[in-house]
Design a protein around this motif. Structure first.
Motif, mmCIF file in Angstrom:
data_model
loop_
_atom_site.group_PDB
_atom_site.id
_atom_site.type_symbol
_atom_site.label_atom_id
_atom_site.label_comp_id
_atom_site.label_asym_id
_atom_site.label_seq_id
_atom_site.Cartn_x
_atom_site.Cartn_y
_atom_site.Cartn_z
ATOM 1 N N LEU A 55 6.425 136.542 130.462
ATOM 2 C CA LEU A 55 7.682 136.339 129.748
ATOM 3 C C LEU A 55 8.867 136.631 130.656
ATOM 4 N N VAL A 56 9.880 135.822 130.541
ATOM 5 C CA VAL A 56 11.116 136.052 131.279
ATOM 6 C C VAL A 56 11.893 137.133 130.549
ATOM 7 N N GLU A 57 12.314 138.142 131.261
ATOM 8 C CA GLU A 57 13.025 139.252 130.635
ATOM 9 C C GLU A 57 14.524 139.222 130.905
ATOM 10 N N ASP A 58 14.964 138.375 131.810
ATOM 11 C CA ASP A 58 16.379 138.259 132.143
ATOM 12 C C ASP A 58 17.101 137.522 131.013
ATOM 13 N N VAL A 93 18.961 134.266 131.896
ATOM 14 C CA VAL A 93 18.094 133.096 132.097
ATOM 15 C C VAL A 93 17.649 132.543 130.750
ATOM 16 N N ILE A 94 17.280 133.435 129.826
ATOM 17 C CA ILE A 94 16.852 133.005 128.499
ATOM 18 C C ILE A 94 17.987 132.286 127.768
ATOM 19 N N ALA A 95 19.176 132.858 127.815
ATOM 20 C CA ALA A 95 20.336 132.248 127.142
ATOM 21 C C ALA A 95 20.653 130.875 127.735
ATOM 22 N N GLU A 96 20.606 130.785 129.062
ATOM 23 C CA GLU A 96 20.881 129.508 129.723
ATOM 24 C C GLU A 96 19.840 128.460 129.337
ATOM 25 N N ARG A 97 18.564 128.850 129.366
ATOM 26 C CA ARG A 97 17.482 127.921 129.011
ATOM 27 C C ARG A 97 17.594 127.496 127.552
ATOM 28 N N ARG A 98 17.927 128.441 126.660
ATOM 29 C CA ARG A 98 18.088 128.135 125.239
ATOM 30 C C ARG A 98 19.202 127.101 125.035
ATOM 31 N N LYS A 112 10.473 130.037 119.624
ATOM 32 C CA LYS A 112 9.058 130.357 119.884
ATOM 33 C C LYS A 112 8.688 130.039 121.330
ATOM 34 N N PHE A 113 9.271 128.992 121.847
ATOM 35 C CA PHE A 113 9.027 128.575 123.227
ATOM 36 C C PHE A 113 9.499 129.657 124.195
ATOM 37 N N LEU A 114 10.625 130.283 123.881
ATOM 38 C CA LEU A 114 11.220 131.261 124.787
ATOM 39 C C LEU A 114 10.768 132.694 124.544
ATOM 40 N N ASP A 115 10.281 133.013 123.339
ATOM 41 C CA ASP A 115 9.921 134.411 123.065
ATOM 42 C C ASP A 115 8.443 134.725 123.284
ATOM 43 N N GLY A 116 7.666 133.729 123.664
ATOM 44 C CA GLY A 116 6.276 133.986 124.011
ATOM 45 C C GLY A 116 5.267 133.725 122.920
ATOM 46 N N LYS A 144 7.648 122.865 142.870
ATOM 47 C CA LYS A 144 8.777 123.801 142.852
ATOM 48 C C LYS A 144 10.000 123.126 142.238
ATOM 49 N N THR A 145 10.647 123.838 141.313
ATOM 50 C CA THR A 145 11.859 123.332 140.679
ATOM 51 C C THR A 145 12.971 124.362 140.855
ATOM 52 N N ASP A 146 14.129 124.024 140.347
ATOM 53 C CA ASP A 146 15.260 124.958 140.369
ATOM 54 C C ASP A 146 15.390 125.716 139.061
ATOM 55 N N TYR A 147 14.361 125.656 138.203
ATOM 56 C CA TYR A 147 14.428 126.295 136.890
ATOM 57 C C TYR A 147 14.236 127.811 136.941
ATOM 58 N N ASN A 148 13.683 128.335 138.023
ATOM 59 C CA ASN A 148 13.411 129.762 138.204
ATOM 60 C C ASN A 148 12.255 130.274 137.355
ATOM 61 N N VAL A 149 11.734 129.510 136.443
ATOM 62 C CA VAL A 149 10.590 129.917 135.625
ATOM 63 C C VAL A 149 9.714 128.700 135.339
ATOM 64 N N GLY A 150 8.424 128.944 135.136
ATOM 65 C CA GLY A 150 7.527 127.904 134.650
ATOM 66 C C GLY A 150 7.042 126.876 135.643
#
Length: 135
Positions: A39-42, A45-50, A70-74, A104-110
């Motif tokens: 899970l991403v804890e930053d 990052v979560i707010a930006e992705r949301r 649900k996608f972001l909270d695990g 590799k992407t610029d998404y920082n996660v996944g």
């Protein structure tokens, strides 16, 4: 002899296949899988992705927002592809590098995971060759 297992994004399947062929992988298998990583804890990052995902949805729908949460909270699993590649020991670094380059992407996660495991033996069914000759 090693087994390389790579779990990648669905939209990176073609790029991964192309990279494996270009680097000279002897062969590979791809499977549909579901799973999730750490899970991403930053919070930023979560707010930006949301915000990005909600903007892509382009409608103010409770179900869409619930799905994104649900996608972001695990609590939701991600659809992915899992590639399995058998390789000679000396080929492992270039195969791993090719998989990384393709995914590799610029998404920082996944972006995925790669596992490298030892293989005790392999046997080609048609010719009964075993060991490195079977790859």
């Amino acid at each position: 002899m090693k087994e390389i297992i790579a779990v990648v994004r669905i939209n990176k399947v073609s790029a991964t296949k192309k990279a494996l062929v270009q680097v000279g992988a002897a062969g590979f298998t791809a499977l549909k899988v579901m799973g999730r990583g750490r899970l991403v804890e930053d919070k930023a990052v979560i707010a930006e992705r949301r915000a990005t995902l909600l903007a892509l949805a382009q409608k103010d729908d409770y179900n869409t927002e619930k799905l994104i949460t649900k996608f972001l909270d695990g609590t939701r699993l991600f659809p992915r592809r899992m590639f399995t590649v058998l390789a000679h020991d000396e080929d492992v670094p270039k195969i791993v590098a090719a998989i990384i380059e393709a995914n590799k992407t610029d998404y920082n996660v996944g972006d995925g995971k790669i596992f490298v495991l030892p293989v005790l033996d392999a046997v080609r069914v048609r010719t009964k060759e075993s060991g490195d000759a079977a790859i």
